[in-house]
Design a protein around this motif. Structure first.
Motif, PDB file in Angstrom:
ATOM      1  N   UNK A 174       3.849   1.685  14.055  1.00  0.00           N
ATOM      2  CA  UNK A 174       4.330   2.688  13.113  1.00  0.00           C
ATOM      3  C   UNK A 174       4.083   2.259  11.672  1.00  0.00           C
ATOM      4  N   UNK A 175       4.139   0.945  11.423  1.00  0.00           N
ATOM      5  CA  UNK A 175       3.919   0.476  10.067  1.00  0.00           C
ATOM      6  C   UNK A 175       2.513   0.794   9.581  1.00  0.00           C
ATOM      7  N   UNK A 176       1.529   0.749  10.480  1.00  0.00           N
ATOM      8  CA  UNK A 176       0.164   1.054  10.057  1.00  0.00           C
ATOM      9  C   UNK A 176       0.034   2.514   9.612  1.00  0.00           C
ATOM     10  N   UNK A 177       0.872   3.385  10.150  1.00  0.00           N
ATOM     11  CA  UNK A 177       0.872   4.774   9.708  1.00  0.00           C
ATOM     12  C   UNK A 177       1.190   4.851   8.215  1.00  0.00           C
ATOM     13  N   UNK A 178       2.219   4.121   7.770  1.00  0.00           N
ATOM     14  CA  UNK A 178       2.640   4.167   6.366  1.00  0.00           C
ATOM     15  C   UNK A 178       1.645   3.460   5.450  1.00  0.00           C
ATOM     16  N   UNK A 179       0.815   2.614   6.015  1.00  0.00           N
ATOM     17  CA  UNK A 179      -0.167   1.889   5.211  1.00  0.00           C
ATOM     18  C   UNK A 179      -1.529   2.576   5.195  1.00  0.00           C
ATOM     19  N   UNK A 180      -1.658   3.675   5.884  1.00  0.00           N
ATOM     20  CA  UNK A 180      -2.922   4.410   5.885  1.00  0.00           C
ATOM     21  C   UNK A 180      -3.164   4.951   4.472  1.00  0.00           C
ATOM     22  N   UNK A 181      -4.389   4.826   3.945  1.00  0.00           N
ATOM     23  CA  UNK A 181      -4.666   5.264   2.566  1.00  0.00           C
ATOM     24  C   UNK A 181      -4.292   6.729   2.275  1.00  0.00           C
ATOM     25  N   UNK A 189      -0.879   8.695 -17.185  1.00  0.00           N
ATOM     26  CA  UNK A 189      -1.603   7.464 -17.468  1.00  0.00           C
ATOM     27  C   UNK A 189      -0.746   6.232 -17.175  1.00  0.00           C
ATOM     28  N   UNK A 190       0.525   6.303 -17.524  1.00  0.00           N
ATOM     29  CA  UNK A 190       1.439   5.190 -17.225  1.00  0.00           C
ATOM     30  C   UNK A 190       1.552   4.998 -15.716  1.00  0.00           C
ATOM     31  N   UNK A 191       1.707   6.092 -14.976  1.00  0.00           N
ATOM     32  CA  UNK A 191       1.802   5.976 -13.519  1.00  0.00           C
ATOM     33  C   UNK A 191       0.489   5.509 -12.908  1.00  0.00           C
ATOM     34  N   UNK A 192      -0.635   5.901 -13.479  1.00  0.00           N
ATOM     35  CA  UNK A 192      -1.928   5.419 -12.978  1.00  0.00           C
ATOM     36  C   UNK A 192      -1.972   3.902 -13.074  1.00  0.00           C
ATOM     37  N   UNK A 193      -1.554   3.366 -14.196  1.00  0.00           N
ATOM     38  CA  UNK A 193      -1.538   1.907 -14.355  1.00  0.00           C
ATOM     39  C   UNK A 193      -0.543   1.271 -13.400  1.00  0.00           C
ATOM     40  N   UNK A 194       0.594   1.887 -13.246  1.00  0.00           N
ATOM     41  CA  UNK A 194       1.615   1.345 -12.356  1.00  0.00           C
ATOM     42  C   UNK A 194       1.148   1.332 -10.903  1.00  0.00           C
ATOM     43  N   UNK A 195       0.492   2.395 -10.477  1.00  0.00           N
ATOM     44  CA  UNK A 195      -0.023   2.450  -9.103  1.00  0.00           C
ATOM     45  C   UNK A 195      -1.078   1.375  -8.881  1.00  0.00           C
ATOM     46  N   UNK A 196      -1.964   1.202  -9.854  1.00  0.00           N
ATOM     47  CA  UNK A 196      -3.053   0.239  -9.666  1.00  0.00           C
ATOM     48  C   UNK A 196      -2.577  -1.208  -9.734  1.00  0.00           C
ATOM     49  N   UNK A 197      -1.423  -1.457 -10.330  1.00  0.00           N
ATOM     50  CA  UNK A 197      -0.945  -2.824 -10.500  1.00  0.00           C
ATOM     51  C   UNK A 197       0.141  -3.251  -9.505  1.00  0.00           C
ATOM     52  N   UNK A 198       0.662  -2.327  -8.723  1.00  0.00           N
ATOM     53  CA  UNK A 198       1.774  -2.665  -7.835  1.00  0.00           C
ATOM     54  C   UNK A 198       1.517  -2.172  -6.424  1.00  0.00           C
ATOM     55  N   UNK A 199       2.044  -2.916  -5.475  1.00  0.00           N
ATOM     56  CA  UNK A 199       1.738  -2.617  -4.078  1.00  0.00           C
ATOM     57  C   UNK A 199       2.872  -1.936  -3.324  1.00  0.00           C
ATOM     58  N   UNK A 200       3.984  -1.684  -3.976  1.00  0.00           N
ATOM     59  CA  UNK A 200       5.045  -0.952  -3.292  1.00  0.00           C
ATOM     60  C   UNK A 200       5.427   0.289  -4.096  1.00  0.00           C
ATOM     61  N   UNK A 201       5.879   1.284  -3.395  1.00  0.00           N
ATOM     62  CA  UNK A 201       6.270   2.537  -4.020  1.00  0.00           C
ATOM     63  C   UNK A 201       7.421   2.337  -4.999  1.00  0.00           C
ATOM     64  N   UNK A 202       8.393   1.515  -4.626  1.00  0.00           N
ATOM     65  CA  UNK A 202       9.561   1.325  -5.482  1.00  0.00           C
ATOM     66  C   UNK A 202       9.219   0.554  -6.751  1.00  0.00           C
ATOM     67  N   UNK A 203       8.340  -0.434  -6.642  1.00  0.00           N
ATOM     68  CA  UNK A 203       7.914  -1.165  -7.836  1.00  0.00           C
ATOM     69  C   UNK A 203       7.137  -0.247  -8.760  1.00  0.00           C
TER      70      UNK A 203
END
Length: 135
Positions: free
Chosen positions: A1-8, A62-76
């Motif tokens: 199930x975890x691989x489901x959430x990690x699918x791009x 733009x801020x969220x674009x940077x945040x997405x590219x720099x962090x690996x979790x949704x909450x971060x």
């Protein structure tokens, strides 16, 4: 199930959904702090409000674009995006404070395009600075 959430596709849909909700919340906050109704003014053809609002939308994205590219979790990503938005909101109040000769909101509401353009460029420019500092 975890691989489901990690699918791009799932991750992209998750990030997209969260950013859209944050964008709506953040634009609502901007709506509360301005002395005019953004969407009503835009509907009436106020280009200055459209530029200022567009700058805020671009800045937040733009801020969220940077945040997405720099962090690996949704909450971060959300945390840094919210922090970036707060900085953008502070910049709005600083801009108003640093222009004692006129009221930014009143000028934008009266369709002063020079003030609308500067407001837009401040939001966009500072979003690049905020985005670059997110790590």
């Amino acid at each position: 199930m975890e691989s489901f959430w990690q699918h791009p596709l799932i991750e992209t849909a998750g990030y997209f959904s969260v950013v859209v909700v944050c964008m709506i919340v953040f634009l609502s906050i901007f709506e509360l702090v301005t002395k005019y109704k953004n969407w009503e003014e835009i509907k009436n053809g106020n280009l200055s409000v459209a530029m200022a609002t567009g700058g805020k939308i671009f800045g937040i994205a733009n801020i969220f674009q940077s945040s997405i590219s720099q962090h690996d979790t949704l909450f971060t990503m959300m945390g840094w995006g919210i922090f970036g938005f707060i900085l953008l909101l502070v910049a709005y109040f600083v801009f108003e404070f640093l222009t004692p000769g006129f009221k930014v909101d009143e000028e934008i509401k009266s369709d002063n395009r020079a003030v609308g353009l500067i407001s837009m460029l401040i939001s966009i420019g500072l979003s690049f600075v905020i985005g670059a500092s997110i790590n």
